[in-house]
Design an enzyme around this catalytic site. Structure first.
Site, PDB file in Angstrom:
ATOM      1  N   HIS A 108       0.832  -1.209   0.000  1.00 20.81           N
ATOM      2  CA  HIS A 108       0.000   0.000   0.000  1.00 20.81           C
ATOM      3  C   HIS A 108       0.862   1.253   0.000  1.00 20.81           C
ATOM      4  O   HIS A 108       2.043   1.238   0.344  1.00 20.81           O
ATOM      5  CB  HIS A 108      -0.951   0.009   1.199  1.00 20.81           C
ATOM      6  CG  HIS A 108      -0.230   0.062   2.524  1.00 20.81           C
ATOM      7  ND1 HIS A 108       0.374   1.200   3.005  1.00 20.81           N
ATOM      8  CD2 HIS A 108      -0.018  -0.889   3.460  1.00 20.81           C
ATOM      9  CE1 HIS A 108       0.917   0.956   4.182  1.00 20.81           C
ATOM     10  NE2 HIS A 108       0.706  -0.313   4.476  1.00 20.81           N
ATOM     11  N   ASP A 403       3.840  -4.475   4.099  1.00 23.66           N
ATOM     12  CA  ASP A 403       5.252  -4.854   4.053  1.00 23.66           C
ATOM     13  C   ASP A 403       5.457  -6.267   4.573  1.00 23.66           C
ATOM     14  O   ASP A 403       6.360  -6.983   4.159  1.00 23.66           O
ATOM     15  CB  ASP A 403       6.120  -3.858   4.829  1.00 23.66           C
ATOM     16  CG  ASP A 403       5.634  -3.598   6.242  1.00 23.66           C
ATOM     17  OD1 ASP A 403       4.670  -4.246   6.685  1.00 23.66           O
ATOM     18  OD2 ASP A 403       6.220  -2.734   6.915  1.00 23.66           O
TER      19      ASP A 403
END
Length: 517
Positions: A108, A403
């Site tokens: 994102h 992540d």
């Protein structure tokens, strides 16, 4: 012309995966092991808790360590501010090769902090979208309008209620910012330009695209929609399906893996030991706590690096707190640099010890296996003389993650030296087919020669850079004029057998349930 193709967009939000974009979060570069811990870590750590970060298209891998890395420069690279021209190497191939499918995993975009540092003011950032505010993008206005038509899409419960745009004038915790939207509009537009000459993806889709996502977290869904709009401006909502997946690892029905959890726990212990042995880090936390009038444990619990990264990325002064004498004490860039330096040290130690790599292999096998299976099916659908199956296979899929998903995926592929996933990082898998080759001796003019069907190949790109020959499955492959790309069979063998050699096994089941010792 690619007929009867399906378009898949996977999105993962919070602890599940959205059908448009797949997401996942990471805490200290680790993936949660239980649903409760998973939710806590998703709320606690995604972004900025990792280590080394991506610097530019030409710095996917760090330079040789002749000099110590600059923690501040690395942090700015992690921000990935959309203010520079980028060149994407997606879509590059030898002449006459045909692009069959593309599968993308993104992290994102830029987001508001997940933590609040006590006694300080929260960074003042507006999370509504406006072309009058920088950074902006030529597609921003039309993107905003197009999101208003989203009800025409196919949304699996509970994703229909997730907002398609960030919409708070004072950002909420973890909310996607305008910077994050622009980052992925640019990402999608880069791939639009890269694939345009290949007429890919096809404008006409005979089956609805899919998107996978989870409950509650909107930043991955919104990032995925921005990426998709940059790739396919004014896409047809009726061709889009958003699906729900519960796991941050996108492991579907293959999530149960006791050995994965053991490797994760061992890696967490390694991280803890390294962190508490760093005396400079401990002194810095104590100094920061005194400056703000907090107990050291209060400051640690507030995960200050998360908030400080937001200040840095948005050009906002570091937070201050009132002192007893009427003055203010402020956190400093020097203190920030110490924390970032320790994170970079952790990345080096993590690669040296290898526990995280074992975890990553088992964590990302289900996703890689699905990727390999899709590629294999698309390749078979494109065999010469083969009738196309009704419905076909997805020729494009987009997974939007955190992540915590992208980092282990890089490690599982053997890209251990790749920089930690920055905001809006992208990992792309391309499937190519070579032109048919004439087989046998040359015949007289007018005679029909036997034609051998083209072979299929894979390319892997990280942030626009071709990293195929850095992967475990193609590092030792020797290219030549007859075979200039990495054969798909290398990737299939890696996913189905070779990758498990790291954990002394030959299959996922054996690796997961093998007794320790």
């Amino acid at each position: 012309m690619l007929a009867r193709n399906r378009f898949l967009l996977l999105v993962m939000v919070g602890g599940a995966a959205l059908a448009i974009i797949s997401l996942s979060l990471q805490f200290l570069n680790l993936i949660p092991t239980t649903p409760l811990l998973e939710e806590r870590l998703l709320q606690a750590a995604d972004g900025g808790v990792g280590g080394a970060v991506g610097k530019s298209r030409k710095r996917v891998f760090p330079a040789p360590h002749t000099l110590e890395p600059n923690p501040i420069a690395e942090a700015y690279s992690y921000c990935n501010t959309p203010n520079r021209t980028e060149q994407a190497w997606e879509g590059h191939s030898p002449a006459d090769y045909k692009l069959l499918s593309v599968q993308v995993m993104i992290r994102h975009g830029d987001r508001y902090p997940l933590y609040y540092i006590p006694k300080t003011k929260r960074p003042a950032i507006d999370c509504t979208l406006s072309t009058s505010r920088k950074p902006s993008h030529p597609l921003l206005n039309s993107f905003i309008r197009h999101m208003g038509q989203g009800a025409q899409g196919h949304w699996e419960s509970p994703l229909g209620s997730v907002p398609r745009l960030p919409n708070h004038s004072a950002c909420e915790m973890g909310e996607l910012t305008q910077t994050g939207v622009v980052q992925h509009l640019r990402n999608g537009q880069l791939l639009h330009k890269a694939y345009r000459r290949h007429s890919f993806p096809p404008r006409r889709l005979d089956a609805p695209p899919g998107v996978a996502g989870d409950h509650g977290k909107s930043r991955t869904l919104q990032s995925g929609l921005a990426f998709l709009y940059g790739l396919l401006p004014d896409f047809d909502w009726t061709k889009l399906t958003v699906r729900h997946q519960w796991s941050t690892l996108f492991c579907g029905s293959a999530c149960d893996c006791p050995a994965r959890n053991r490797h994760l726990e061992e890696e967490q212990r390694r991280q803890y030991r390294l962190r508490v042995s760093d005396t400079q880090l401990e002194r810095t936390y104590a100094d920061m706590a005194r400056t703000l009038g907090l107990l050291t444990r209060q400051l640690r619990a507030a995960n200050p690096i998360d908030s400080l990264l937001c200040h840095l990325c948005h050009g906002i002064s570091f937070p201050c707190a009132p002192m007893g004498d009427g003055t203010y004490g402020c956190l400093t860039m020097t203190q920030f640099a110490v924390i970032r330096r320790q994170q970079l040290d952790d990345e080096v130690d993590r690669r040296r010890v290898g526990l995280y790599h074992k975890y990553a292999i088992l964590a990302m096998y289900p996703y890689l296996n699905r990727t390999a299976t899709k590629m294999e099916r698309v390749a078979k659908d494109n065999e010469a003389g083969r009738a196309r199956r009704a419905g076909g296979e997805e020729v494009f899929s987009l997974s939007s993650a955190h992540d915590v998903t992208v980092a282990p995926l890089l490690s599982a592929l053997g890209l251990e030296e790749a920089r930690f996933p920055r905001f809006a990082a992208r990992l792309v898998f391309e499937l190519w087919k070579s032109p048919p080759a004439t087989q046998g001796p040359q015949k007289k003019k007018g005679d029909k020669s036997k034609v051998k069907d083209g072979e299929v190949f894979i390319r892997v790109l990280y942030n626009g850079e071709d990293v195929t020959y850095h992967t475990s499955f193609c590092r030792s492959h020797v290219t030549n004029t007859n075979q200039p790309l990495c054969p798909l069979k290398n990737f299939l063998s890696f996913v189905r057998r070779d990758m498990f050699s790291v954990v002394n096994a030959t299959s996922y089941q054996e690796a997961c349930y093998k007794r320790p010792g």
